[in-house]
Design a protein around this motif. Sequence first.
Motif, mmCIF file in Angstrom:
data_model
loop_
_atom_site.group_PDB
_atom_site.id
_atom_site.type_symbol
_atom_site.label_atom_id
_atom_site.label_comp_id
_atom_site.label_asym_id
_atom_site.label_seq_id
_atom_site.Cartn_x
_atom_site.Cartn_y
_atom_site.Cartn_z
ATOM 1 N N VAL C 29 -28.061 18.508 5.251
ATOM 2 C CA VAL C 29 -26.498 18.950 5.309
ATOM 3 C C VAL C 29 -26.411 20.365 4.984
ATOM 4 N N ALA C 31 -23.378 22.908 3.853
ATOM 5 C CA ALA C 31 -21.866 23.161 3.500
ATOM 6 C C ALA C 31 -21.641 24.373 3.510
ATOM 7 N N GLY C 32 -21.733 24.942 2.209
ATOM 8 C CA GLY C 32 -21.204 26.607 2.101
ATOM 9 C C GLY C 32 -22.331 27.388 2.427
ATOM 10 N N GLY C 33 -23.666 26.848 2.237
ATOM 11 C CA GLY C 33 -24.839 27.549 2.611
ATOM 12 C C GLY C 33 -25.252 28.604 1.663
ATOM 13 N N GLN C 34 -24.523 28.801 0.431
ATOM 14 C CA GLN C 34 -24.895 29.685 -0.637
ATOM 15 C C GLN C 34 -26.291 29.293 -1.431
ATOM 16 N N SER C 35 -26.691 28.100 -1.334
ATOM 17 C CA SER C 35 -27.796 27.856 -1.783
ATOM 18 C C SER C 35 -29.157 27.705 -0.597
ATOM 19 N N LEU C 36 -28.420 27.084 0.546
ATOM 20 C CA LEU C 36 -29.385 26.741 1.396
ATOM 21 C C LEU C 36 -29.856 27.839 2.150
ATOM 22 N N HIS C 77 -15.697 26.300 -4.193
ATOM 23 C CA HIS C 77 -15.787 26.621 -5.519
ATOM 24 C C HIS C 77 -14.315 27.367 -6.173
ATOM 25 N N THR C 110 -19.932 25.315 -1.840
ATOM 26 C CA THR C 110 -18.785 24.187 -2.202
ATOM 27 C C THR C 110 -19.379 23.473 -3.703
ATOM 28 N N GLU C 123 -23.577 25.198 -13.719
ATOM 29 C CA GLU C 123 -22.348 24.489 -14.491
ATOM 30 C C GLU C 123 -21.606 23.316 -14.019
ATOM 31 N N ALA C 166 -22.728 13.455 0.654
ATOM 32 C CA ALA C 166 -21.791 13.394 -0.544
ATOM 33 C C ALA C 166 -20.488 13.767 0.176
ATOM 34 N N GLY C 190 -22.905 36.120 -13.710
ATOM 35 C CA GLY C 190 -22.957 35.381 -12.565
ATOM 36 C C GLY C 190 -24.192 34.699 -12.205
HETATM 37 C C1 LIG Z 1 -26.257 35.274 -5.890
HETATM 38 C C2 LIG Z 1 -25.721 33.849 -6.071
HETATM 39 C C3 LIG Z 1 -25.676 33.381 -7.313
HETATM 40 C C4 LIG Z 1 -25.281 31.923 -7.916
HETATM 41 N N1 LIG Z 1 -25.065 31.754 -9.044
HETATM 42 C C5 LIG Z 1 -24.636 30.438 -9.393
HETATM 43 C C6 LIG Z 1 -24.533 29.967 -10.441
HETATM 44 O O1 LIG Z 1 -24.354 30.736 -11.422
HETATM 45 N N2 LIG Z 1 -24.088 28.801 -11.038
HETATM 46 C C7 LIG Z 1 -24.143 27.597 -9.910
HETATM 47 O O2 LIG Z 1 -23.982 26.537 -10.108
HETATM 48 N N3 LIG Z 1 -24.536 28.139 -8.818
HETATM 49 C C8 LIG Z 1 -24.637 29.319 -8.164
HETATM 50 N N4 LIG Z 1 -25.165 29.572 -6.984
HETATM 51 C C9 LIG Z 1 -25.342 28.703 -6.108
HETATM 52 C C10 LIG Z 1 -23.814 28.282 -5.601
HETATM 53 O O3 LIG Z 1 -22.934 27.841 -6.453
HETATM 54 C C11 LIG Z 1 -24.023 27.418 -4.296
HETATM 55 O O4 LIG Z 1 -22.818 27.572 -3.567
HETATM 56 C C12 LIG Z 1 -24.090 25.888 -4.775
HETATM 57 O O5 LIG Z 1 -25.079 25.522 -5.410
HETATM 58 C C13 LIG Z 1 -24.383 25.227 -3.075
HETATM 59 O O6 LIG Z 1 -23.006 24.755 -2.344
HETATM 60 P P1 LIG Z 1 -23.231 25.096 -1.027
HETATM 61 O O7 LIG Z 1 -21.933 24.529 -0.489
HETATM 62 O O8 LIG Z 1 -23.204 26.563 -0.761
HETATM 63 O O9 LIG Z 1 -24.477 24.318 -0.424
HETATM 64 P P2 LIG Z 1 -25.433 24.571 0.325
HETATM 65 O O10 LIG Z 1 -26.025 25.819 0.203
HETATM 66 O O11 LIG Z 1 -24.799 24.570 1.987
HETATM 67 O O12 LIG Z 1 -26.389 23.531 0.211
HETATM 68 C C14 LIG Z 1 -27.157 23.056 -1.002
HETATM 69 C C15 LIG Z 1 -27.968 21.991 -0.639
HETATM 70 O O13 LIG Z 1 -27.108 20.842 -1.118
HETATM 71 C C16 LIG Z 1 -27.178 19.838 0.029
HETATM 72 N N5 LIG Z 1 -25.803 19.507 0.400
HETATM 73 C C17 LIG Z 1 -24.583 20.492 0.389
HETATM 74 N N6 LIG Z 1 -23.566 19.608 0.454
HETATM 75 C C18 LIG Z 1 -23.963 18.299 0.780
HETATM 76 C C19 LIG Z 1 -23.232 17.151 1.026
HETATM 77 N N7 LIG Z 1 -21.850 17.105 1.097
HETATM 78 N N8 LIG Z 1 -23.807 16.087 0.937
HETATM 79 C C20 LIG Z 1 -25.251 16.033 1.041
HETATM 80 N N9 LIG Z 1 -25.829 17.182 0.744
HETATM 81 C C21 LIG Z 1 -25.125 18.365 0.400
HETATM 82 C C22 LIG Z 1 -27.612 20.823 1.277
HETATM 83 O O14 LIG Z 1 -28.233 20.063 2.038
HETATM 84 C C23 LIG Z 1 -28.729 21.834 0.655
HETATM 85 O O15 LIG Z 1 -29.764 21.168 0.310
HETATM 86 C C24 LIG Z 1 -25.448 30.988 -6.642
HETATM 87 C C25 LIG Z 1 -25.531 31.427 -5.498
HETATM 88 C C26 LIG Z 1 -25.915 32.709 -4.997
HETATM 89 C C27 LIG Z 1 -26.080 33.071 -3.601
#
Ligand SMILES: Cc1cc2nc3c(=O)[nH]c(=O)nc-3n(C[C@H](O)[C@H](O)[C@H](O)COP(=O)(O)OP(=O)(O)OC[C@H]3O[C@@H](n4cnc5c(N)ncnc54)[C@H](O)[C@@H]3O)c2cc1C
Lengths: 797, 176, 290
Positions: C29, C31-36, C77, C110, C123, C166, C190
């Motif tokens: 999946v 979502a926001g891509g900020q971890s993927l 977020h 997200t 968090e 999810a 951060g």
């Molecule tokens: C510089 C930086 C600093 C950060 N600092 C923090 C921090 O201090 N604290 C913190 O908590 N996070 C931090 N993050 C991470 C950020 O919060 C991410 O956005 C979050 O962890 C993942 O959300 P996403 O929507 O971007 O997920 P994605 O990157 O799109 O996905 C992350 C993972 O979750 C899975 N996934 C996502 N959504 C779903 C769904 N609905 N159903 C099933 N699987 C799903 C994806 O397949 C993937 O494996 C940071 C990121 C960066 C780039």
Amino acid sequence: MSTRQFGARIERNIDPKLLRGEGVFVDDIPLPQPLHAAFVRSPFARARIRSINIAAAERHPGVAAVYTCDNIGDLDVEMPLLIPHSSMKHPHTQRPLARGDVYYVGQCVAMVVAVNRYVAEDAAALIEVDYDPLDVEIDIEKAVEGGAPLVHADAPNNIAAHFVQVSGNPDEAFAKAEHVVKIRVQVERSTAAPMECRAVAARWDEVSQELTVWDGTQAPISLRGGLASILKLDEDKVRVIAPDVGGGFGQKIMMFHPDELLVPMAAMELGRPVKYIEDRRENFIGASQERTQIHYIELAAKKSGEVIGLKDSFLHDTGAFIPYGIAVAQVASTSIAGPYRIPNIWVEFKAVYTPTVQVTPYRGCGRPQACFAIERAMDQLAEKLGIDRFEIRRRNLIGEKEFPYPREGLLFADGLKVTLDSGQYHKALEMILAELGAANFAAAQQQVRAEGKYLGLGLAFYVEGTGLGPYEGGHVRIHPITGKVYVNTGLSCQGQGHDTVFAQIVADQLGVKPQDVIVVEGDTKAFDWGVATFASRAAVVSGNAIHKTATIVREKTIEAAANMLEADAADIDLHDGAAWVKGSNRFVPLAAVATASNPLRYAFNKAAQAATQFAPASRHDGPPLEEGKAPGLEASDYYSPPCATWAYGVHGALVEVDPELCTVKVNKYVCIHDCGNMINPMIVEGQVHGGVAQGLGGALYERLEFEPSGNLANANFVDFLMPYATEIPDIKVMHLETPSPLNPLGVKGVGEAGCIAVGAVVASAVEDALKPLGAGRFHQVPLTPSMIQAALDRAGR
Amino acid sequence: MTSRRLKRRFAETAEDPTLQVSLTVNGELIERTASVRMLLSDFLRHELGLTGTHVGCEHGICGCCTVLIDGKAARSCLTLVAQADGTEVTTIEALAAEDGKLHPIQQAFKESHALQCGYCTPGMIMNIFGRFNEPEPLDLSDQGIRTMLSGNLCRCTGYVNIVAAVRRAAQLLGRV
Amino acid sequence: MKPPLFRYQAPKTLKEAVIALASDPDAMVLAGGQSLLPALNFRLASPSLLVDIQHIDELKGISIAHGQIIVKAMTRHRELELDERVRQANPLIAETMAHVAHIPIRNRGTVVGSLCHADGAAEVPLVLILLGGSVVVEGPSGRREIEADKFFRFHLSTARRRDEIAVEARFPVLPAGSGWAFDELTRRHGDYAIAGVGAVVRLDAGGHANDIRLAACGVASRPIRLLEAEKLLSGTALGEAELKAAGKAAADLVSAPDDMHATNAYRRRVVAALVRRMVAKAAARARTRQ
Ligand SMILES: Cc1cc2nc3c(=O)[nH]c(=O)nc-3n(C[C@H](O)[C@H](O)[C@H](O)COP(=O)(O)OP(=O)(O)OC[C@H]3O[C@@H](n4cnc5c(N)ncnc54)[C@H](O)[C@@H]3O)c2cc1C
Ligand code: FES
Ligand code: FES
């Protein structure tokens, strides 16, 4: 008279373009159908390569070529040892692509060139390299012990260089000493981490047989020379351009990083532009680093606190290769006595090979380590003698009347004797004392302690040999149509504002606005005599060269204008873009003077017509161009400094340490700084701010974490903690201006100054804050919360 | 080094799956075929030639690549161009006026000497611009400004003058 | 640092998304891509198919009903952080969200993505654990709700099956009269936390804690409730001695080994301090809300 531009806070000429996003960095150069390079890098710190299989990568769609050491022809050699030195018995440099052995994690083993970087990375992943891993030792103290695995079989105990320098009679001084303190200090491995990673692009012109290389380098002219000789091309057929460069901090002086040779080679061979844009991970594991040193420093003192002798023995980690020679260690060893008289010095270093990325200068270049050693030792001595930290310094600083202050026997990185040229060290000390409110600080400390707050004060002095030779040049020309002034020098700029400070220097001589002075550098086709941007030398060496050149053009201009206005040269003044007869409203625009100075056949523009309204620019008889004269208002000249000029300063900080969270908050940071006459105080302050922030990174946050295997565990910005704005305090900069007697402008360098003292300041402050808790001493940077925790733990807190 | 010889031939295309994207960039509708894995940063820089958006880490920490997506600051290195399909993207190139006159934030940077190499600058400014465009009130205390800037690394300036520039920009924009 | 090859789909409905995800064992999946995206750029992840859920309308929005704040999967977020209704219903959430990364990341990342990513130092998972919330997932075999305690397994691993999406997270509103607090220690603003502690405290008329919940992140392979510490504090007036003892009990739950950012010993010290500070802060707020 126009107002003097030298010394003014002039906004920068280059800013509008950078602000609009119109800067042109290497990866921004539009090239027709470029190919992109990616590297296969060693995952082992030390290994033998059994085999490399490139077949799958070569077949991969979109791949143009795959290179290993076997198909790069003449490039398959050890790259140049840039600065040889007799202390190096077994100097080694790396090959563009590994042959046989690899020596650090990240070393280039193969290069893929493909239609885009995505595909190049795909193909790189298809290359199979069979390694036979070897034992490693990355701890420099263990690496020099017998029996440690060797990085290079011919370098016993991994010693790359061993060098001793002596000034005065240190043994006698130690024999006479009433007190001796000895400490061990350590500064850890770090990296410059410019925001723009390294980048190279190259184009081979089949028709003209010319190679053009865009390289985010600090040394375009040197690079051109190297490329021409290694690629066996005429120097004239190689053009190196350093366009806008996103920070360098020393990392981009180093040449050659392997890509700097391989990319031009591939462009020539493939007949297509090729580029390599280093990514952040590669910048961590492939680009030069610096800093690890362990010093054992001893001070011999009298009861009065006067330091009469210094002994320092240190280990310097040079990584797996030593292409830049002993420069870093040598600068550290010659800066070791800081601003203090200390007449008797013995300093020894061993440069140690470790299977890690090569070490070459990073902003500060050995000085932060030396400063950390001497300043921590001075604090220790103060404590031992029960003397205040300011007072111990006051008693040892070189007095204003004692300059020039030579240190016989110590040779600086330019091969010349260390001679501190000028300064007002005591005045600087009094300024910082006042600015920090040091007199009342103990009371303030006491007061908040009841609330569980721990405040500390730290300070540290530094000196910095700047403006090293051998020379730089300047070229100045007044444009005949616009009257604008074009200036060239052989440097490249990474944000230091050359285009503005050099413009200010020229503006004063020619009476034009700095905005009408166009500085072009970083292009070997524009000007190709010179060395590079490093060692805080641009303002000193190029600045003075340009100044000298501008005075020549000024004289030419005045002479021609006097002729045109039929006045006496002594009565001519240059201001507002024109030459004026003093006290009159008679003038001739510079454009007209420039035009008239070039005997023309055709008047094809207004400037040329305007010029004809005046008398001729030359009063000689004979052919239109007088024998021995050149056309136009133009000149080139050079400046070669007699030796380094020594800037200095003192930094102080007030910090608060939270003993529960072990965090350090810098409440106030002050720099007293003297770089001689300032060309542009705004730019000087910017340089100092940036240096301090980088220093704070090194003092509290930034450490490259090499695992015992030699793998770099934090090759990214997530774990290599470069500070954000939230981690950096406001920084107050106060100036002293003691002109350097060594050069016409009276300037000293400032590029590196800011970062030197910070580690020592922070450690001094944290130690001071935690003294009531018995936390002991802090002799290592970066100073992390876990280290504070451990110290408090030991103290039972 | 010999060069006058036949150059190697190779397949010019990659095997990437592609998709059709349509997005508005700086007010202009852009329709292109792009690889599904292409990062928005690369799309802007190399497909559209908008090289003012810089790339400093490609993992979200440095902020050099910050652009606005639908009016909100975002990392273009952590966004596939596929994800930006249908959005409105604003880059640094859109800030100054047509005649080149600097936007007040840019002007404030210039006056405050808030840039040196200028590599971090476009991302810094887009982040600030995004924040200034939010309805949330601005905290212009030293700490407030530093928090706003956190997320954008600068290696040159030590941030001191960038903090000053934000304050100055707020003045120029009548936000104080 | 460019992503490896993958295929990409951006379905408009949840049903299509579930089918797409189930169609390929290496699908993920997006979502926001900020971890993927960082993981892709480092080539640490190599999905064969990305199912982008951003265009699915059913997965958007925040609602509050029956004591639950329902956060749909595509809620960023920053949306949650700024939502005025959520601030009223549970101020702990906004306070904590401000610690997640930086605004440009929060604009894209997200809330549910953060839960699915399940970083042990994050968090949002801590908040879900602290409040006793849940995650609703939907896969080929239907929908199910997983309680926070069961959802987080260990670092980067959850009870969500690979083929489940999810669809929403449910955060309970703050119990009436409760005080709250969250703080964390990061090396840089951060960053993920070295350690973070959240507290929800309700006091009886005599000032004794009659309901107290504590949770921490960064200290173990998943966010944890600090049950021992809760026990020690429960029913007390939260005096110095009790806070100290609770801090120590919390420190004893720190299992994270030494790493480059913090030693185990240091994390223990931080958790102990944060427990003392957060309980005191939450209690002070509880007093004003009584
Ligand atoms: C510089 C930086 C600093 C950060 N600092 C923090 C921090 O201090 N604290 C913190 O908590 N996070 C931090 N993050 C991470 C950020 O919060 C991410 O956005 C979050 O962890 C993942 O959300 P996403 O929507 O971007 O997920 P994605 O990157 O799109 O996905 C992350 C993972 O979750 C899975 N996934 C996502 N959504 C779903 C769904 N609905 N159903 C099933 N699987 C799903 C994806 O397949 C993937 O494996 C940071 C990121 C960066 C780039
Ligand atoms: S390049 Fe995108 S955050 Fe660094
Ligand atoms: S100005 Fe160079 S990185 Fe910020």
